[in-house]
Design an enzyme around this catalytic site. Structure first.
Site, PDB file in Angstrom:
ATOM      1  N   GLU A 253       0.832  -1.213   0.000  1.00  0.00           N
ATOM      2  CA  GLU A 253       0.000   0.000   0.000  1.00  0.00           C
ATOM      3  C   GLU A 253       0.866   1.262   0.000  1.00  0.00           C
ATOM      4  OE1 GLU A 253      -2.128   1.904  -1.222  1.00  0.00           O
ATOM      5  OE2 GLU A 253      -3.772   0.649  -0.483  1.00  0.00           O
ATOM      6  N   ASP A 329      -6.961   0.012  -3.608  1.00  0.00           N
ATOM      7  CA  ASP A 329      -8.025   1.023  -3.669  1.00  0.00           C
ATOM      8  C   ASP A 329      -8.831   0.904  -4.953  1.00  0.00           C
ATOM      9  OD1 ASP A 329      -6.150   1.820  -5.480  1.00  0.00           O
ATOM     10  OD2 ASP A 329      -5.724   3.759  -4.544  1.00  0.00           O
TER      11      ASP A 329
END
Ligand code: AHR
Length: 530
Positions: A253, A329
């Site tokens: 991430e 995401d």
């Protein structure tokens, strides 16, 4: 996603298989020793007794998710591998295995999808935990399908064979993605886990992010350390390795990591094996990247050490969702092909992974054929429409425009040459094809805004993608269909005689379902201008 009776039956089968597997663990442990000790043993008997998840269980790090469209990942698994949906009537069909512990029953898909197109709707979880993958929902980014969902993969775009048995992979062109945000048993927080995936090392791009693994449960970027997934591609946005890529990296991430340092780590090499074993595993302040040719040889370790030198990745804050083909995401501009993969509970030992790699090699992955007439590079062909209206018309260019034109032996030489195409290895991927104009050397058939044109090759990545088409048996049973490499739901079609790349029932007039199977099927004929 509501469960149908059909799906519920699959889950019951999966649960029964899980109970049987627990009883089989001791047997599997013995078999693991055999597999680890012998790369040259009979693949068939190995497949019947010990598959990757049996090996992980024997190593004390059992699978908690097991996804494959090509084969069973337990020696006893006898349930559905994946589900397809066909465009003609939206019916769905589970695709299972030929025998317990065996290969996919691709013939079931072929007959169900005959005369129409199919997408992969579900990749089932073989562990019995129902960690299946379905169409990814919108998150930080919307996908291109209805409601902001990602697209589903074309079920026939990634043909392979395993020891001669036909099967299909999950072909992710940009905009395609799968996810499960409500999982069972996947690592959270800083818990240890491992994962491997078999990928096509020749199918990738630099978009974010072709991933398989652990991600956020709300499809949003929840900060550093909230993911732990295998990434494959040539993105340099966060990290890179040696050479020009593609690289196996870890998506943790807000960062694709190739080693301890954010950015470049030269020990992570470019790897582009046609079939690639990729591994990422992580435990408190420790993680590793490993990879191998999935058809031969052993795993190499590209990184094995402490968590990255950047804030937020130690301890990790994994959330336990599972993604395939997208970023955490729901970034969905990436490309790649997935054949099989698992996630484990616990940090697998290198020895366990080495045994899994031996099993993968023994599975015998090889390039498959899409069917239809062979399109041999260097040959010249003419492509004849098969729709009843238009069976004397050929895919032709006139300057930059592309349409079907009636051609006969009495046609002017220019018309014949305009309807003749030199077959080239695909500019973006040699397993597919590009079509160079016979009379305009250096110019290729390409799509732009979903219409076909003849344009000079500008040498760029976009042109290569737009000019690459993967050949399959003709959807209507005649000749070949040619699927766009970078919009894999779109096929070369004539509509009102003009050339397009069209989806089966999309939003444009040229996506109309009427005549779609005929309009996208082309007889590969002798060239009008040899
Ligand atoms: O870490 C790289 C990417 O950054 C993640 O996949 C995505 O969630 C974010 O955009």
């Amino acid at each position: 996603m509501p469960q149908t009776t059909h799906e519920s039956r699959t889950e019951v089968t999966n649960l029964r298989a899980a109970f049987r597997r627990r009883a089989a663990v001791l047997t599997a442990a013995c078999a693991a020793v055999l597999v680890a000790g012998s790369l040259s043993g009979a693949a068939t008997s190995q497949a019947a007794t010990s598959q990757p998840c049996d090996l992980y269980a024997a190593g004390g790090t059992p699978c908690v998710a097991a996804h494959s469209t090509t084969r069973a990942l337990y020696g006893t698994y006898n349930g559905a591998l994946y589900q397809v949906r066909r465009a003609s009537d939206n019916a769905t069909r589970d695709i299972g295995v030929l025998s317990a512990g065996g290969y996919a029953n691709a013939a079931a898909q072929d007959s169900f999808c005959a005369g129409t197109s199919c997408v992969i709707t579900i990749v089932y979880d073989q562990t019995g935990r129902n960690n299946r993958l379905t169409q990814a929902p919108p998150g930080g980014f919307n996908g291109p399908a209805a409601g902001g969902y990602d697209k589903l993969a074309n079920a026939t775009m990634a043909p392979v064979t395993l020891k001669g048995n036909r099967a299909y992979g999950v072909f992710v062109s940009p905009g395609t993605g799968y996810r499960n945000n409500a999982t069972n048993g996947i690592a959270t927080g800083d818990q240890p886990e491992g994962m491997y995936a078999i990928l096509d090392g020749t199918h990738y791009n630099d978009g974010c992010c072709f991933d398989y693994g652990n991600a956020e449960t709300n499809s949003r970027d929840n900060g550093n350390g909230t993911m732990e997934a295998i990434y494959f591609g040539n993105s340099r946005g966060w990290g890179s390795g040696s050479g020009n890529g593609p690289w196996v990296m870890a998506d943790l991430e807000n960062g694709l990591f190739s080693g301890a340092n954010p950015g470049n780590n030269a020990n992570d090499p470019t790897v582009n094996h046609r079939f690639l074993t990729s591994i990422v595993k992580g435990e408190p302040n420790h993680w590793a990247i490993r990879a191998a040719d999935a058809t031969s040889g052993a795993l190499s370790t590209y990184y094995n050490g402490a968590r990255p030198n950047a804030a937020g990745y130690n301890p990790m804050k994994k959330e336990g969702a599972i993604i395939l083909g997208i970023g955490g995401d729901n970034s969905n501009s990436s490309a790649g092909t997935f054949y099989e993969g698992v996630m484990t509970s616990g940090y697998p030992s290198d020895a366990t992974e080495n045994a899994v790699q031996a099993n993968i090699v023994a599975a015998g992955y090889a390039q498959g054929s899409g069917g239809g007439t062979a399109l041999n590079p260097g040959s010249t062909v003419s492509l004849r429409a098969t729709t009843a209206c238009c069976a004397g018309r050929y895919l032709s260019h006139s300057g930059a425009g592309v349409a079907t034109t009636a051609v006969t032996s009495a046609s002017p030489a220019a018309d014949k040459a305009n309807a003749s195409w030199i077959v080239r290895p695909g500019l973006a991927n040699s397993a597919c094809r590009s079509f160079e104009s016979k009379n305009t050397p250096g110019s290729y058939l390409r799509h732009q805004n979903f219409q076909l044109y003849l344009h000079p090759n500008d040498g760029g990545v976009l042109f290569a993608n737009d000019a690459t088409f993967c050949s399959q048996a003709g959807v209507n049973g005649q000749g070949n269909s040619l699927v766009s490499y970078n919009f894999a739901d779109r096929y070369i079609r004539h509509y009102n005689d003009t050339g397009y790349v069209a989806s089966d029932g999309g939003s444009n007039a040229f996506d109309a379902t009427a005549f779609w199977p005929d309009d996208v099927s082309w007889v590969v004929a002798a060239p009008w201008t040899p």
